[in-house]
Design an enzyme around this catalytic site. Structure first.
Site, PDB file in Angstrom:
ATOM      1  N   THR A  25       7.912  -9.730 -12.717  1.00 57.31           N
ATOM      2  CA  THR A  25       9.277  -8.788 -12.875  1.00 57.31           C
ATOM      3  C   THR A  25      10.443  -9.529 -12.200  1.00 57.31           C
ATOM      4  O   THR A  25      10.450 -10.242 -11.180  1.00 57.31           O
ATOM      5  CB  THR A  25       9.060  -7.597 -11.729  1.00 57.31           C
ATOM      6  OG1 THR A  25       8.227  -6.617 -12.463  1.00 57.31           O
ATOM      7  CG2 THR A  25      10.382  -6.796 -11.516  1.00 57.31           C
ATOM      8  N   HIS A 179      -0.907  -2.245 -17.570  1.00 55.48           N
ATOM      9  CA  HIS A 179      -0.814  -2.352 -16.136  1.00 55.48           C
ATOM     10  C   HIS A 179      -1.495  -1.381 -15.519  1.00 55.48           C
ATOM     11  O   HIS A 179      -0.893   0.020 -15.490  1.00 55.48           O
ATOM     12  CB  HIS A 179       0.796  -2.403 -15.824  1.00 55.48           C
ATOM     13  CG  HIS A 179       1.029  -2.947 -14.326  1.00 55.48           C
ATOM     14  ND1 HIS A 179      -0.083  -3.133 -13.462  1.00 55.48           N
ATOM     15  CD2 HIS A 179       2.115  -3.460 -13.976  1.00 55.48           C
ATOM     16  CE1 HIS A 179       0.560  -3.448 -12.361  1.00 55.48           C
ATOM     17  NE2 HIS A 179       1.817  -3.712 -12.709  1.00 55.48           N
ATOM     18  N   ASN A 182      -1.638  -2.551  -8.906  1.00 55.13           N
ATOM     19  CA  ASN A 182      -0.408  -2.521  -7.942  1.00 55.13           C
ATOM     20  C   ASN A 182       0.050  -1.132  -7.644  1.00 55.13           C
ATOM     21  O   ASN A 182       1.474  -0.904  -7.615  1.00 55.13           O
ATOM     22  CB  ASN A 182       0.587  -3.532  -8.530  1.00 55.13           C
ATOM     23  CG  ASN A 182       0.100  -4.887  -8.330  1.00 55.13           C
ATOM     24  OD1 ASN A 182      -0.954  -5.364  -7.808  1.00 55.13           O
ATOM     25  ND2 ASN A 182       0.597  -5.701  -9.269  1.00 55.13           N
ATOM     26  N   TYR A 184       0.965   1.513  -9.442  1.00 53.29           N
ATOM     27  CA  TYR A 184       1.477   2.287 -10.445  1.00 53.29           C
ATOM     28  C   TYR A 184       0.762   3.555 -11.075  1.00 53.29           C
ATOM     29  O   TYR A 184      -0.306   3.703 -10.596  1.00 53.29           O
ATOM     30  CB  TYR A 184       2.240   1.210 -11.632  1.00 53.29           C
ATOM     31  CG  TYR A 184       3.170   0.349 -10.735  1.00 53.29           C
ATOM     32  CD1 TYR A 184       4.234   0.856 -10.528  1.00 53.29           C
ATOM     33  CD2 TYR A 184       2.817  -1.076 -10.605  1.00 53.29           C
ATOM     34  CE1 TYR A 184       5.237  -0.080  -9.826  1.00 53.29           C
ATOM     35  CE2 TYR A 184       3.536  -1.798  -9.996  1.00 53.29           C
ATOM     36  CZ  TYR A 184       4.860  -1.268  -9.579  1.00 53.29           C
ATOM     37  OH  TYR A 184       5.584  -2.455  -8.898  1.00 53.29           O
ATOM     38  N   ASN A 239       2.128  -1.140  -2.946  1.00 49.61           N
ATOM     39  CA  ASN A 239       2.551   0.104  -3.245  1.00 49.61           C
ATOM     40  C   ASN A 239       2.050   1.393  -3.034  1.00 49.61           C
ATOM     41  O   ASN A 239       1.785   2.286  -3.371  1.00 49.61           O
ATOM     42  CB  ASN A 239       3.190   0.357  -4.860  1.00 49.61           C
ATOM     43  CG  ASN A 239       4.191  -0.544  -5.328  1.00 49.61           C
ATOM     44  OD1 ASN A 239       5.326  -0.770  -4.787  1.00 49.61           O
ATOM     45  ND2 ASN A 239       3.905  -1.493  -6.578  1.00 49.61           N
TER      46      ASN A 239
HETATM   47  C1  8OZ Z   1       7.532  -7.124  -7.978  1.00 50.18           C
HETATM   48  C2  8OZ Z   1       8.780  -6.604  -7.832  1.00 50.18           C
HETATM   49  C3  8OZ Z   1       8.672  -5.118  -8.825  1.00 50.18           C
HETATM   50  C4  8OZ Z   1       7.553  -4.828  -9.537  1.00 50.18           C
HETATM   51  C5  8OZ Z   1       4.178  -5.360  -9.880  1.00 50.18           C
HETATM   52  C6  8OZ Z   1       5.697  -4.676 -11.789  1.00 50.18           C
HETATM   53  O1  8OZ Z   1       3.805  -5.649  -8.647  1.00 50.18           O
HETATM   54  C7  8OZ Z   1       5.342  -5.312 -10.359  1.00 50.18           C
HETATM   55  C8  8OZ Z   1       6.575  -5.510  -9.399  1.00 50.18           C
HETATM   56  C9  8OZ Z   1       6.387  -6.718  -8.721  1.00 50.18           C
HETATM   57  O2  8OZ Z   1       2.990  -5.476 -10.817  1.00 50.18           O
END
Ligand code: 8OZ
Length: 371
Positions: A25, A179, A182, A184, A239
């Site tokens: 990112t 994806h 992480n 999401y 996250n």
């Molecule tokens: C860093 C900052 C924002 C998003 C991920 C898409 O960790 C990200 C991400 C990484 O997979």
């Protein structure tokens, strides 16, 4: 010569070496549209066997940070086509990472200022990055999400498939990476810390994995398994991803993925961007068992390792057959010609953290190559 520099087939994609550029990112796509600078950035790195783009939102609802790109508008697809044309002209291969952030978002980024969506209405203890009208940026707490209705899930699955089809047919990508890592949306469904649903998408491991398999099913039906990869991060705390028992969960995921003829499985080993020996749950995660679960279920895709590798580690992992490819993140930010530098054992440029997220050319397209 080390096997790291030998070609390999990744599903339907022939790649020149075992070195992939990890998704990164960079927050440099105003209005969610990649710029000409993005064309140069990816072109400069086209000697990687496989480029994986930065995470790219499949819908506006799926976006959670300032200035990240999307894949749902004609202008975005046209901009990505310039990127893929440039990479292909250099002989490179490129897939786009399909992203729905779920609860890792903020109301100001959502359509009509709505709440972000999630498996359950549980706010993540995580931050996102926003930019004001005046252009100044900063971290902000993620917003409280609302729980998705069961009836909304087919629409999300369809949005993944639509984005995948457009990525290949209109934007010229060689494939896509789902994806599912992480913390999401897909990972939020997988893990009990973020999924308290009582419908067919919550509770048991089978139910929590359901959305992931429906997404993979729809995408592979749309573009073929040989053009579809997936990224998983079984033990990451990123996250606010939390599950006390990642082993049975991810063994189940690996087994289920075996039947789709996927191009590759991309695994973040440990804490994303952090300790490789990080664990979640009571027992250390057994990475070999996880991979064996995929192979035993008929999975033939390439196995891609990621997280803090250097050249020596990568050469050993590929030589041992533990992985087929290695994805490098930070090293690729700073070294557009990372493959050549590894081959020549040349010194590496140091990545500059201050320019990782947001900004312009500095720290993006101005890292020098050897030649
Ligand atoms: C860093 C900052 C924002 C998003 C991920 C898409 O960790 C990200 C991400 C990484 O997979």
């Amino acid at each position: 010569m080390s096997k790291l520099f030998e070609p390999v087939r990744v599903g339907d994609i022939d790649v020149a070496n075992r070195i992939a550029m990890a998704p990164l990112t960079r927050n440099r796509s105003p209005n969610a549209v990649p710029t000409q600078m993005a064309v140069d950035y990816y072109r400069q790195r086209a000697s990687a066997g496989l480029l994986i783009t930065e995470a790219t939102a499949i819908t506006q609802q799926g976006q959670g940070y300032a200035d990240v790109p999307g894949l749902y508008g004609a202008d975005q697809l046209a901009a990505w086509k310039k990127v893929t044309d440039a990479v292909h002209a250099e002989g490179g291969r490129i897939v786009v990472q399909l992203w729905h952030v779920g609860r890792i978002s903020h109301e100001t980024l959502q359509p009509e200022g709505a709440k972000p969506v999630a498996p359950s209405a549980i706010r993540a203890n995580a931050k996102t990055y926003l930019v004001d009208e005046d252009g100044s940026g900063g971290f902000a707490e993620t917003s409280e999400p609302r729980a998705l209705e069961t009836e909304e899930l087919p629409g999300i699955v369809a949005a993944y498939a639509k984005a995948a089809k457009a990525a290949v047919e209109e934007a010229g990508f060689d494939g896509v990476e789902v994806h599912a890592a992480n913390g999401y949306l897909i990972d939020q469904f997988l893990r009990s810390g973020s999924n308290r649903r009582t419908d067919a998408y919550g509770g048991s491991i089978e139910n929590r994995s359901r959305l992931l398999f429906e997404v993979v099913e729809a995408i592979t039906a749309a573009i073929g398994g040989g053009r579809t990869g997936i990224r998983l991060s079984p033990v990451t705390p990123a996250n606010d991803a939390a599950d006390p028992q990642p082993q049975p969960l991810f063994d189940h995921v690996a087994r289920g993925l075996g039947k789709y003829g996927l191009a590759y499985v991309h695994v973040i080993e440990g804490a994303t961007g952090g300790a490789r020996d990080h664990n979640q749950g009571e027992t250390p995660f057994d990475w070999a068992q996880f991979k064996a679960a995929y192979r035993d279920a008929g999975g033939t895709g390439a196995w891609m390792g990621n997280n803090g590798y250097d050249r020596e580690m990568a050469e050993k992992a590929v030589a041992d057959g533990r992985v087929d490819l290695v994805a490098f993140g930070r090293l690729f930010i700073a070294n557009p010609d990372l493959v050549e530098r590894f081959e020549q054992d040349a010194p590496l440029n140091e990545p500059d953290r201050k320019t990782f997220y947001g900004g312009g050319a500095k720290g993006y397209v101005d890292y020098p190559s050897l030649n």
